[in-house]
Enzyme design. Structure first.
Site, PDB file in Angstrom:
ATOM      1  N   GLY A 165       6.026  10.072   6.185  1.00  0.00           N
ATOM      2  CA  GLY A 165       7.295   9.734   5.555  1.00  0.00           C
ATOM      3  C   GLY A 165       8.322  10.843   5.433  1.00  0.00           C
ATOM      4  CB  THR A 200      -0.907   0.032   1.236  1.00  0.00           C
ATOM      5  OG1 THR A 200      -0.102  -0.135   2.402  1.00  0.00           O
ATOM      6  CG2 THR A 200      -1.942  -1.061   1.192  1.00  0.00           C
ATOM      7  CB  SER A 236       2.682   6.832  10.375  1.00  0.00           C
ATOM      8  OG  SER A 236       2.602   8.068   9.706  1.00  0.00           O
ATOM      9  CE  LYS A 237       3.383   1.125   4.798  1.00  0.00           C
ATOM     10  NZ  LYS A 237       2.618   0.224   3.929  1.00  0.00           N
ATOM     11  NE  ARG A 238      -0.750   9.230   4.308  1.00  0.00           N
ATOM     12  CZ  ARG A 238      -1.359   9.248   3.152  1.00  0.00           C
ATOM     13  NH1 ARG A 238      -2.618   9.216   3.082  1.00  0.00           N
ATOM     14  NH2 ARG A 238      -0.724   9.328   2.032  1.00  0.00           N
TER      15      ARG A 238
END
Length: 508
Positions: free
Chosen positions: A268, A15, A264-266
């Site tokens: 990044g 994702t 978190s990926k968000r």
RNA sequence: GGCCCGUUGGUCAAGGGGUUAAGACGCAUCCCUUUCACGGAUGAAUCACGAGUUCGAUUCUCGUACGGGCUACCA
């Protein structure tokens, strides 16, 4: 069918970017598998079709390749336990869910998303801000436990949308032994009736992870600590479906924290340091998030750093090769507490690896860094000498751009402030004499250069320190770099003289 | 709110009943170096708090506090 061979798996959902924690999970899986002469599998958990991100799967494998952590079985490598993409295993899951219903461990639920929202809103109180679909609520919902059998049959036959939920026991203690944390206990009374099979026929993670771990004969299952709360669901599923004795040994890895909790990926790009292994471009927003690779990290250093983030061998040793890690890693020595990621320490690891790397090993990567800055470095012999000379002052591979550039192209700018205020006639004379001396030089090496340089300085009543810095600026452009006579040696006679002359002309 | 996991210097951490409580990163100062680094040296922790067990707790037990995670037909 069952073997004793260690089989572990990394199960990412494609994702987005692959972040630090993910790579570390891969690493621990990989090390464990290699140490036990077992098999490392990558299984793609793409059961949520709404979260499909094009390119994410390929990206993950690229990261693994760069990091040197490639699996033995996967959609790329193939294997006898495929398919390795859960979306392609869809037909396999339903029977397990149906079996659970038949055995009384699960039930059909017909509630619509709107009805679920309403339930959450209706039962929400200050005491209970997030009501769950659990034993207290399921009696009030539309499911095969509350509806008359004829209606359930009718709904099923008519193809009404429905999910299958696990029926959590009213009051049982579920416990298992975690390889890192020891015994962990849960009471089923506070665990909700998780959806096992979604309305679209896809399994949720909970069903898929159990079914696939069984089908793929996984012996040890490592995942992040965020999964601990749903572990009782998985343990129960193992008990109901395949027998608790077949269940893999679990290890829930401590979280890697950013400045504000879980990475978190968000976020990044927002930390001021990379979180992804490699550059990731969001196909929707086209937003690029820089990765460790592109930032200038050596894969060896990246892995080394990640291994030590939560694990150590107890001796104080910090620099490990992959082979050493394979030999020494043990899940029992993994910390149970989360660790805040320290980018400064990460750079230190990289620095250590750059320092101890042979120039030939760094050559290609340095070439790329230089090429990106349009600096030609065709001569491998020269490049290697340059790398040897400057590598100890490079924390990141990208630092080579600044530290090595002046060996290949003359400086474009000069730190004039370091020279001009103290410039005078005798220095001018000194350097004209240096040019003459250098032009007559037959041998060209650092000791002779330094000897001549200092002798001429003395003859001109100058302290070496007075002319050493100007000389450096002439060759390098700034107050940095290795020993100046080493630089002159590599630059060669012609180029050294040329740069002195050029600088002298700038001073006019 | 509930459940779960955690808590040794700013960060990563060793140690798991009696220690001067390792080491590393970072920071500061110094040495080396007539640049910058490298290297070397030195400095900085009442082991979250409170009870209990014990001759003795950083180490064991229980509370409290704090931190984190989970609480979706996401993984």
């Amino acid at each position: 069918m069952h073997t004793n061979k260690v089989r572990v798996r990394f199960a990412p959902s494609p994702t987005g970017g692959l972040h630090l924690g993910g790579v570390r999970t891969v690493l621990y899986n990989y090390l464990f598998a290699r140490q036990h002469k077992g098999v490392f599998i990558v299984r793609i958990e793409d059961t949520d079709q709404s979260r499909f991100v094009p390119g994410a799967e390929e990206y993950i494998f690229n990261c693994l390749k760069w990091a040197g952590l490639e699996p033995d079985e996967s959609v790329v490598q193939g294997g006898k336990y495929g398919p390795y993409r859960q979306s392609e295993r869809k037909p396999l899951y339903r029977k397990y869910a149906e079996q659970l219903v038949a055995d009384g461990h699960a039930y059909y639920a017909f509630d619509t998303p709107e009805e679920l929202d309403k339930m959450r809103a209706d039962f929400k109180t200050e005491q209970n801000p997030s009501p769950q679909y659990d034993q207290h609520i399921r009696g009030r919902m539309r499911n095969s436990l509350t509806l008359p059998p004829e209606e359930v049959k009718h709904l099923l036959d008519s193809g009404a949308p429905c999910v299958i939920r696990i029926k959590m026991p009213a009051d049982e203690v579920v416990s298992f032994t975690d390889m890192i944390r020891g015994e962990v206990n849960f009471n089923t009374s506070v665990v909700d009736d998780k959806v096992l099979l979604k309305a679209d026929g896809m399994p949720t993670y909970h069903l898929a992870v159990v079914a696939d771990d069984y089908l793929m004969e996984i012996t040890h299952a490592f995942r992040g600590e965020e999964w601990l709360p749903s572990a009782p669901v998985h343990v129960l599923l193992w008990k109901y479906l395949f027998g608790i004795d077949k269940m893999p040994q679990w290890a829930h890895l401590p979280l890697i924290l950013g400045p504000n909790g879980k990475l978190s990926k968000r976020d990044g790009a927002k930390y001021g340091f990379p979180v992804f292994a490699m550059n990731w471009t969001d196909p929707k927003t086209n937003e690029l998030t820089e990765g460790f690779k592109e930032k200038g990290f050596l894969p060896e250093a990246f892995i080394n750093m990640l291994a030590l983030l939560g694990w150590n061998d107890g001796t104080g040793q910090e620099i490990f090769t992959k082979d050493e890690l394979i030999e020494k890693f043990s899940m029992e020595r993994v910390h149970s507490g989360g660790a805040k990621f320290d980018y400064e320490k990460a750079k230190w690891f990289n620095h250590e690896w750059i320092k101890q790397s042979e120039p030939a090993k760094l050559r290609q990567q340095v070439k790329q860094v230089l090429a990106a800055k349009n600096i030609p470095a065709a001569d491998d012999l020269l490049l290697d000498k340059v790398i040897l000379l400057v590598k100890e002052r490079c924390h990141l591979l990208t630092d080579f751009a600044e530290q090595a550039a002046f060996f290949f192209v003359a400086p474009e700018t000069y730190d004039m402030d370091a020279v001009k205020p103290k410039w005078n006639e005798s220095k001018q004379l000194f350097f004209t004499e240096i040019i003459r001396n250098f032009e007559l030089a037959i041998v060209w090496n650092a000791p002779d250069l330094e000897h001549n340089f200092k002798e001429i300085a003395a003859a001109n009543h100058l302290k070496p320190g007075e002319v050493l810095l100007p000389f450096r600026i002439m060759l390098v452009g700034g107050k940095f770099g290795p020993h100046v006579f080493d630089i002159a040696t590599l630059l060669g006679k012609q180029e050294t003289i040329r740069r002195i002359k050029h600088f002298l002309s700038l001073l006019q």
